[in-house]
Scaffold this active site. Structure first.
Site, PDB file in Angstrom:
ATOM      1  N   THR A 121       2.047   0.556   0.319  1.00 43.40           N
ATOM      2  CA  THR A 121       0.601   0.427   0.513  1.00 43.40           C
ATOM      3  C   THR A 121       0.069  -0.560  -0.518  1.00 43.40           C
ATOM      4  O   THR A 121       0.157  -0.311  -1.721  1.00 43.40           O
ATOM      5  CB  THR A 121      -0.073   1.800   0.335  1.00 43.40           C
ATOM      6  OG1 THR A 121       0.512   2.706   1.269  1.00 43.40           O
ATOM      7  CG2 THR A 121      -1.575   1.711   0.562  1.00 43.40           C
ATOM      8  N   LYS A 210      -4.260   0.411   6.464  1.00 42.49           N
ATOM      9  CA  LYS A 210      -3.646   1.540   5.756  1.00 42.49           C
ATOM     10  C   LYS A 210      -4.652   2.202   4.809  1.00 42.49           C
ATOM     11  O   LYS A 210      -4.799   3.431   4.782  1.00 42.49           O
ATOM     12  CB  LYS A 210      -2.409   1.053   4.992  1.00 42.49           C
ATOM     13  CG  LYS A 210      -1.761   2.089   4.117  1.00 42.49           C
ATOM     14  CD  LYS A 210      -1.181   3.263   4.897  1.00 42.49           C
ATOM     15  CE  LYS A 210      -0.878   4.421   3.982  1.00 42.49           C
ATOM     16  NZ  LYS A 210      -0.377   5.594   4.683  1.00 42.49           N
ATOM     17  N   CYS A 266      -0.716   9.585  -2.431  1.00 42.51           N
ATOM     18  CA  CYS A 266      -1.414   8.541  -1.671  1.00 42.51           C
ATOM     19  C   CYS A 266      -2.944   8.580  -1.772  1.00 42.51           C
ATOM     20  O   CYS A 266      -3.550   7.616  -2.241  1.00 42.51           O
ATOM     21  CB  CYS A 266      -0.984   8.599  -0.211  1.00 42.51           C
ATOM     22  SG  CYS A 266       0.738   8.115   0.003  1.00 42.51           S
TER      23      CYS A 266
HETATM   24  N1  LIG Z   1       4.855   9.081  -0.092  1.00 44.37           N
HETATM   25  C1  LIG Z   1       4.135   8.961   1.011  1.00 44.37           C
HETATM   26  O1  LIG Z   1       3.827   9.933   1.693  1.00 44.37           O
HETATM   27  C2  LIG Z   1       3.692   7.601   1.485  1.00 44.37           C
HETATM   28  C3  LIG Z   1       3.197   7.445   2.786  1.00 44.37           C
HETATM   29  C4  LIG Z   1       2.801   6.192   3.210  1.00 44.37           C
HETATM   30  C5  LIG Z   1       2.866   5.116   2.338  1.00 44.37           C
HETATM   31  N2  LIG Z   1       3.326   5.297   1.075  1.00 44.37           N
HETATM   32  C6  LIG Z   1       3.417   4.121   0.194  1.00 44.37           C
HETATM   33  O2  LIG Z   1       4.768   3.701   0.157  1.00 44.37           O
HETATM   34  C7  LIG Z   1       5.086   3.200  -1.143  1.00 44.37           C
HETATM   35  C8  LIG Z   1       6.267   3.972  -1.711  1.00 44.37           C
HETATM   36  O3  LIG Z   1       5.873   5.318  -1.894  1.00 44.37           O
HETATM   37  P1  LIG Z   1       6.916   6.476  -2.220  1.00 44.37           P
HETATM   38  O4  LIG Z   1       6.167   7.752  -2.219  1.00 44.37           O
HETATM   39  O5  LIG Z   1       8.090   6.313  -1.349  1.00 44.37           O
HETATM   40  O6  LIG Z   1       7.321   6.073  -3.735  1.00 44.37           O
HETATM   41  P2  LIG Z   1       8.515   6.628  -4.602  1.00 44.37           P
HETATM   42  O7  LIG Z   1       8.066   6.555  -6.005  1.00 44.37           O
HETATM   43  O8  LIG Z   1       9.017   7.921  -4.053  1.00 44.37           O
HETATM   44  O9  LIG Z   1       9.691   5.546  -4.365  1.00 44.37           O
HETATM   45  C9  LIG Z   1       9.644   4.230  -4.824  1.00 44.37           C
HETATM   46  C10 LIG Z   1      11.062   3.822  -5.226  1.00 44.37           C
HETATM   47  O10 LIG Z   1      11.093   2.421  -5.486  1.00 44.37           O
HETATM   48  C11 LIG Z   1      12.042   2.183  -6.530  1.00 44.37           C
HETATM   49  N3  LIG Z   1      11.836   0.836  -7.076  1.00 44.37           N
HETATM   50  C12 LIG Z   1      10.858   0.387  -7.880  1.00 44.37           C
HETATM   51  N4  LIG Z   1      11.015  -0.926  -8.120  1.00 44.37           N
HETATM   52  C13 LIG Z   1      12.103  -1.323  -7.453  1.00 44.37           C
HETATM   53  C14 LIG Z   1      12.754  -2.577  -7.284  1.00 44.37           C
HETATM   54  N5  LIG Z   1      12.293  -3.707  -7.836  1.00 44.37           N
HETATM   55  N6  LIG Z   1      13.866  -2.606  -6.515  1.00 44.37           N
HETATM   56  C15 LIG Z   1      14.346  -1.495  -5.920  1.00 44.37           C
HETATM   57  N7  LIG Z   1      13.749  -0.300  -6.028  1.00 44.37           N
HETATM   58  C16 LIG Z   1      12.652  -0.203  -6.773  1.00 44.37           C
HETATM   59  C17 LIG Z   1      11.786   3.331  -7.464  1.00 44.37           C
HETATM   60  O11 LIG Z   1      12.874   3.543  -8.347  1.00 44.37           O
HETATM   61  C18 LIG Z   1      11.584   4.495  -6.486  1.00 44.37           C
HETATM   62  O12 LIG Z   1      12.791   5.164  -6.205  1.00 44.37           O
HETATM   63  C19 LIG Z   1       3.815   3.295  -1.957  1.00 44.37           C
HETATM   64  O13 LIG Z   1       3.118   2.094  -1.874  1.00 44.37           O
HETATM   65  C20 LIG Z   1       3.046   4.380  -1.248  1.00 44.37           C
HETATM   66  O14 LIG Z   1       1.654   4.266  -1.433  1.00 44.37           O
HETATM   67  C21 LIG Z   1       3.756   6.506   0.634  1.00 44.37           C
END
Ligand SMILES: NC(=O)c1ccc[n+]([C@@H]2O[C@H](COP(=O)([O-])OP(=O)(O)OC[C@H]3O[C@@H](n4cnc5c(N)ncnc54)[C@H](O)[C@@H]3O)[C@@H](O)[C@H]2O)c1
Length: 440
Positions: A121, A210, A266
């Site tokens: 996002t 989003k 989120c």
């Molecule tokens: N969690 C939700 O329900 C949800 C739903 C829709 C959208 N989103 C969006 O999706 C995105 C991810 O959310 P999430 O909850 O999965 O986050 P999260 O923290 O669970 O996962 C993110 C991952 O990215 C890894 N990471 C960071 N930098 C990196 C890099 N350069 N290379 C490789 N890996 C790297 C981290 O180590 C981590 O494991 C966010 O922008 C969030 O707003 C989340």
């Protein structure tokens, strides 16, 4: 199709597993070596219904692999999903350092055509920044390799993430490149056999869509929380009001549940980030969303306010049973969970707590470490010993029909503070339990 998913968190791991499940060859990259080790050893770093079996199945079939090796990950997928975190920066704006680091890694290592799909996002305009970061890395090494940047925001809900991904309501794709459009259509064809679910638009509109979705949902919750607080004072029952308005198809029943505030990874950060983007990039104050955030910040303290009104401001020597730590059921995610604001208030007032959550206790232990004022119990009933009252912060199914007799006999005082309106107040009170709910 060959797909790389950068970031193996809630979104990346679910997306990777679901894309592998329909037959794609998926490689998931993460900088967190421990996460990748757990996955490679057959474990799973997060709780999400159905995910563990899906990961195991696709790993065994050789369609889903995990790595920390950037070169290997960039070489693998024609489609490179970016699904890294976008946490709030100190000023509330979305911190894009992980997204841009992922983009630079792609630019630094790519040798053939890539479609870079942003699933994180991100604020409007990030697509341009991703494109520029890749171009910069390509030019540094004198490479001319074609690529497209696509915005494909994710709408999955934690707790039902696998199902949401497999059966999406809509697939928003922001794209301005014909070849990338075709690849995105092919990629999502298995998820929309019943009817077309892709909504094609430009990248900026997709990015804003989003935030608009999360902001709308957060608005409904804060609206209901404010009305619940009003209903309480006026002697109305918000649950009746909810049914009375939800039956209007223009309003609908979803997301009208009052409670102890919205949390999670989120809504809080996305509402903040949208307010900040509007102010900084457009000079516009989003008045509705500012109020939504204020109302939610206040609502996270609604339970501690009620507890203090009942037991006094000084809670020294008081001990509470807490059911639920996760920000919502069916997840172990405690990011911005209302339980955290509640626990902070209780500790500050001198109280101690025994908590139970079906899956989030290990996450709580990670967050609270050796916090002596917080103990954990193996089941809901075991929290009640020595407790002055029971507090409910998450609406897990297993809390919905408890034995009120046991609660009454075990608690020091038969008092329940219910932050999720799980019970019928008349019934609970008829059991001789003092019952404080939200707006009832
Ligand atoms: N969690 C939700 O329900 C949800 C739903 C829709 C959208 N989103 C969006 O999706 C995105 C991810 O959310 P999430 O909850 O999965 O986050 P999260 O923290 O669970 O996962 C993110 C991952 O990215 C890894 N990471 C960071 N930098 C990196 C890099 N350069 N290379 C490789 N890996 C790297 C981290 O180590 C981590 O494991 C966010 O922008 C969030 O707003 C989340």
């Amino acid at each position: 199709m060959k797909i790389t998913v950068v970031g193996t968190g809630y979104v990346g791991l679910v997306s990777g597993a679901c894309l592998a499940d329909v037959g794609n060859d998926v490689l998931c990259l993460d900088v967190d070596a421990n996460k990748i080790r757990i996955l490679n050893e057959g474990g799973i770093p997060i709780f999400e219904p159905g995910l563990e079996a899906m990961v195991a199945r696709n790993k065994a079939a050789g369609r889903l692999r995990f790595t920390t090796n950037v070169e290997e990950a960039v070489a693998h997928g024609t489609i490179q999903f970016i699904a890294v975190g976008t946490p709030p920066d100190e000023d509330g704006s979305a911190d894009l350092q992980y997204v841009l680091a992922a983009a630079r890694n792609i630019g630094r290592n790519m040798t053939d055509y890539k479609v870079v799909v942003d699933k994180s996002t991100v604020p409007v305009g990030t697509g341009d920044k991703v494109r520029a970061a890749i171009a910069d890395e390509l030019s540094k090494r004198g490479a001319v390799t074609p690529y497209a940047v696509v915005s494909n925001p994710e709408f999955l809900k934690e707790g039902a993430a696998v199902e949401d991904f497999m059966k999406p309501d809509r697939i928003v794709v922001g794209v301005d490149d014909a070849k990338a459009t075709e690849l995105m259509r092919q990629l999502y064809a298995p998820f929309q056999r019943n009817h077309e679910r892709i909504i094609l638009m430009d990248v900026r509109s997709a990015e804003l869509t989003k935030y608009a979705a999360n902001a709308m949902l957060a608005t409904r919750i804060s609206f209901m929380n404010e009305l619940a607080n009003l209903a309480e004072v006026l002697g109305a029952d918000i649950e009746m009001v909810r049914q009375g308005i939800g039956s209007d198809p223009r309003i609908g029943y979803h997301f009208l549940y009052p409670g102890c505030g919205y949390g999670g990874s989120c809504f809080p950060k996305d509402v903040k980030a949208l307010i900040k983007t509007a102010a900084d990039d457009a000079g516009i104050t989003l008045k509705v969303l500012t109020a939504v955030e204020d109302a939610n910040d206040a609502q996270k303290h609604v339970l501690s306010r009620k507890i203090k009104a009942r037991f006094g401001d000084d809670l020294k020597g008081k001990h509470f049973a807490l059911w639920g730590l996760a920000f919502k059921p069916n997840t172990d995610d405690m990011r911005d969970a209302p339980s955290r604001a509640l626990l902070a208030d209780l500790f500050a007032a001198g109280a101690t707590v025994t908590a139970y959550d079906p899956v989030a206790m290990h996450e709580a232990q990670r967050i609270f470490g050796n916090e002596e004022r917080l103990e954990y119990a193996e089941n809901p009933t075991a929290t009640l010993d020595r407790a002055d009252a029971l507090i409910i912060a998450t609406e897990w199914k297993e809390f919905r029909s408890p034995d009120f007799d046991v609660i009454k006999k075990t608690l020091k005082n038969p008092v329940i503070f219910d932050g999720r309106n799980l019970y019928d107040p008349k019934f609970v009170r008829s059991q001789g339990v003092e019952y404080f709910a939200i707006g009832r």
